[in-house]
Motif scaffolding. Structure first.
Motif, short mmCIF file in Angstrom:
data_model
loop_
_atom_site.label_atom_id
_atom_site.label_comp_id
_atom_site.label_asym_id
_atom_site.label_seq_id
_atom_site.Cartn_x
_atom_site.Cartn_y
_atom_site.Cartn_z
N ASP A 104 0.86 -1.20 0.00
CA ASP A 104 0.00 0.00 0.00
C ASP A 104 0.89 1.24 0.00
O ASP A 104 1.65 1.45 0.96
CB ASP A 104 -0.93 -0.01 1.23
CG ASP A 104 -1.87 1.20 1.23
OD1 ASP A 104 -2.00 1.87 0.19
OD2 ASP A 104 -2.49 1.45 2.29
N SER B 192 -7.93 12.00 9.86
CA SER B 192 -6.98 11.78 10.96
C SER B 192 -6.15 13.01 11.28
O SER B 192 -5.81 13.25 12.44
CB SER B 192 -6.04 10.62 10.62
OG SER B 192 -6.67 9.40 10.89
N TRP C 75 -3.41 9.95 22.53
CA TRP C 75 -4.70 9.35 22.17
C TRP C 75 -5.44 8.86 23.41
O TRP C 75 -6.67 8.84 23.45
CB TRP C 75 -4.53 8.20 21.18
CG TRP C 75 -4.19 8.64 19.78
CD1 TRP C 75 -3.10 8.28 19.05
CD2 TRP C 75 -4.96 9.52 18.93
NE1 TRP C 75 -3.13 8.89 17.82
CE2 TRP C 75 -4.26 9.65 17.71
CE3 TRP C 75 -6.15 10.22 19.09
CZ2 TRP C 75 -4.71 10.44 16.66
CZ3 TRP C 75 -6.61 11.02 18.04
CH2 TRP C 75 -5.90 11.12 16.85
N GLY D 106 -5.83 3.73 10.45
CA GLY D 106 -5.13 3.96 11.72
C GLY D 106 -6.05 4.23 12.91
O GLY D 106 -5.85 3.67 13.99
N1 LIG Z 1 -5.06 5.21 18.65
C1 LIG Z 1 -5.39 6.04 17.67
N2 LIG Z 1 -6.47 6.83 17.79
C2 LIG Z 1 -6.84 7.67 16.78
N3 LIG Z 1 -6.16 7.78 15.62
C3 LIG Z 1 -5.06 7.02 15.46
C4 LIG Z 1 -4.62 6.11 16.45
N4 LIG Z 1 -3.52 5.49 15.97
C5 LIG Z 1 -3.28 6.01 14.74
N5 LIG Z 1 -4.19 6.93 14.42
C6 LIG Z 1 -4.28 7.75 13.18
O1 LIG Z 1 -4.06 6.95 12.07
C7 LIG Z 1 -3.53 7.79 11.03
C8 LIG Z 1 -2.81 6.94 10.01
O2 LIG Z 1 -3.73 6.03 9.47
P1 LIG Z 1 -3.31 5.07 8.27
O3 LIG Z 1 -4.51 4.28 7.91
O4 LIG Z 1 -2.09 4.30 8.64
O5 LIG Z 1 -2.95 6.18 7.17
P2 LIG Z 1 -2.56 6.11 5.63
O6 LIG Z 1 -2.90 4.71 5.17
O7 LIG Z 1 -3.38 7.17 4.98
O8 LIG Z 1 -1.09 6.43 5.56
C9 LIG Z 1 -2.61 8.75 11.76
O9 LIG Z 1 -2.57 10.00 11.08
C10 LIG Z 1 -3.22 8.82 13.17
O10 LIG Z 1 -3.88 10.07 13.37
#
Ligand SMILES: Nc1ncnc2c1ncn2[C@@H]1O[C@H](COP(=O)(O)OP(=O)(O)O)[C@@H](O)[C@H]1O
Ligand SMILES: O=C(CO)[C@@H](O)[C@H](O)COP(=O)(O)O
Length: 514
Positions: A14, A318, A333, A419
């Motif tokens: 990804d 996010s 968080w 995330g």
């Molecule tokens: N425990 C948590 N609670 C809320 N948001 C979270 C937590 N852990 C990670 N995130 C969010 O997840 C986001 C990343 O998500 P992800 O799906 O990996 O992103 P991408 O695939 O777009 O790179 C981060 O920007 C963060 O804000």
């Protein structure tokens, strides 16, 4: 290390907004290897924030293409160092953030086809791109071109594409660009991610001559013919065979958009709703028939060429939650969760809209807070603010999904990924606002897992085996949050107020609806 050896598998990649991720899935559909490279943290020299550069105009948003290439180098080297047995990889596929574009220079195909296994990819591809900073999905600098394209084709959809006359040999999406690295030649664009370009006729699966003509000359030859998403686009290039030990017959299955790949990874069924809480928040549904509206996107379905999917994308996902977390919850968080735990469903009538960047659905910018009496207020206590943010984000999703014709049925379930789906308190608000149970899969990386599943499907190509058959042994999603008793009554009234206030803000900012 031993557990990576001798396990026949498919890889799923990804190339998302903030990182490159990979999973390895064995023949029993168990995920046994996961890794990622985070652009901001692991590739500091590119100076991105959230994986992107926001330019001075506030509208242009780009990512360096060589950062993506270098991230792939790093992750492959990490896998090699961990003893990952590449000789067991039967096939691979992948996903990319949607709507981003990559511009290859003339001569890039020769470089791709003759890579030296002694060097890393980024060392050899330095001169291959005519634009080093790729416009990505957050970019909104082409509004004038969109209006022009819209006018040319007489449509009312918000069309977006780049125009121009520089000497590009080839234009890829982030997904087909990533596939090209593995193939050692330009990979075609697949129907599903191609649907996000406003150039593909989603019913006939061919480029629209009217849209191509309205964008730029000779665009068709630069895009190549689109292919079904489950196509095997070729065998892995000799570079990966020689440097990492992939088998020469390892198949590359067309890469697709990260949301279509998530649909595959979550094994979404008709009637379910998928909510992805990644950099962007997205909500998507499986559709039998395309039902184009003025809001959201309809894509060709990535696992069933007869069907479609609907998608709504919210920019303030996010990164907006992180901002409020940093401002009010000590960047933690768990502190953020405490606010959700200590406040009541419905937030005593307080409602908020949090759009630090211009939102897509709806087109609103700014933070707007309302008391229970619908008076605009300038601030909320910290915990009320956090609940208002999360409730507001999910109310917007429900209202706009209903705008697409979606209705929550008794058997509906929400499948959450991305995330923020790690956060049970956020998922509880999601379950309460929708009045529907929320399920998660073992990994929040559903785009990666879906890519590995699609690679297995590609291995069965030509046998007419449906995707659902290939993934029937995959682990079932687990219940993460059930609606709290009484939630429907609380949110029924609040949803109506949210929709009314959203309309009020829209009217104030851009005048009454026509
Ligand atoms: N425990 C948590 N609670 C809320 N948001 C979270 C937590 N852990 C990670 N995130 C969010 O997840 C986001 C990343 O998500 P992800 O799906 O990996 O992103 P991408 O695939 O777009 O790179 C981060 O920007 C963060 O804000
Ligand atoms: O533009 C869209 C969907 O239309 C975004 O969903 C991008 O595909 C980025 O995805 P994430 O990196 O947030 O998963």
């Amino acid at each position: 290390m031993a557990e990576h050896t001798g396990r026949r598998c498919c890889l799923g990649w990804d190339f998302s907004t903030q990182q490159v991720k990979v999973v390895a899935v064995d023949a029993e559909l168990n995920v046994f290897y996961e890794d990622s490279v985070h652009f901001d943290r692991d590739l500091l020299e590119f100076g991105t924030q959230g994986g992107v550069h926001v330019h001075e105009d506030g509208l242009t948003v780009t990512s360096p293409v060589l950062m993506w290439v270098q991230a792939l180098d790093i992750i492959l080297e990490k896998m090699k160092a961990s003893g990952f047995d590449f000789s067991q990889v039967l096939a691979l596929s992948g996903a990319g953030q949607q709507h981003g574009s990559v511009y290859w220079k003339s001569g890039a195909s020769q470089v791709l086809a003759s890579l030296s296994p002694d060097l890393l990819l980024h060392e050899q591809l330095q001169a291959c791109f005519s634009i080093s900073d790729c416009p990505v999905w957050m970019d909104s600098s082409t509004t004038a071109q969109c209006r022009q394209l819209e006018a040319t084709v007489g449509g009312a959809q918000a069309l977006s594409c780049l125009t121009g006359s520089r000497a590009y040999e080839r234009i890829s999406l982030v997904s087909s660009f990533a596939a090209s690295l593995f193939l050692g030649s330009h990979s075609p664009i697949d129907y599903s991610d191609g649907s996000g370009m406003n150039l593909l006729r989603i019913q006939d699966k061919i480029w629209s001559q009217a849209c191509l003509g309205a964008c730029a000359p000779h665009l068709e030859e630069k895009l190549g013919l689109p292919v079904p998403s489950c196509s095997v686009v070729g065998a892995i290039s000799s570079y990966f065979v020689q440097r990492y030990g992939f088998p020469p017959g390892c198949k590359v299955v067309a890469f697709t958009g990260d949301n279509p790949a998530s649909l595959a990874g979550m094994r979404l069924e008709e009637g379910d709703i998928a909510v992805s809480l990644g950099t962007s928040d997205t909500l998507f549904l499986w559709l039998q028939e395309p039902t184009p509206t003025l809001e959201g996107h309809i894509f060709c379905n990535p696992v069933d060429p007869q069907h479609y999917m609907a998608l709504l994308c919210f920019k303030n996902g996010s990164l907006m939650r992180e901002k409020i977390r940093d401002e009010l919850a000590s960047s933690s968080w768990s502190e953020f969760s405490k606010a959700l735990q200590s406040t009541e469903m419905g937030n005593s009538g307080n409602l908020g809209f949090y759009f630090d960047v211009m939102e897509i659905t709806p087109e609103i910018i700014g933070r707007h807070r309302f008391s229970a009496e619908n008076h605009e207020v300038s601030a909320f206590p910290w915990d009320v603010e956090i609940r208002a943010l999360i409730e507001g984000q999910f109310m917007a999703k429900k209202i706009h999904a209903e705008g697409l014709g979606y209705r929550v049925m008794p058997k509906t379930k929400i499948l959450a990924t991305g995330g923020a789906s790690h956060n049970r308190d956020i998922l509880q608000v999601l379950a309460d606002v929708f009045g529907t149970p929320v399920y998660v899969t073992d990994t929040a990386n559903s785009a990666c897992v879906g890519s590995a599943y699609r690679a297995f499907h590609g291995l069965a190509a030509g046998t007419d085996v449906p995707f659902s058959e290939v993934v029937k042994l995959a682990p079932n999603p687990r219940l993460a949050a059930a609606p709290t008793p009484g939630a429907s009554q609380v949110y029924e009234a609040l949803l109506q107020r949210y929709a009314m206030l959203e309309q009020r803000i829209l009217t104030q900012t851009r005048g009454p609806p026509e």
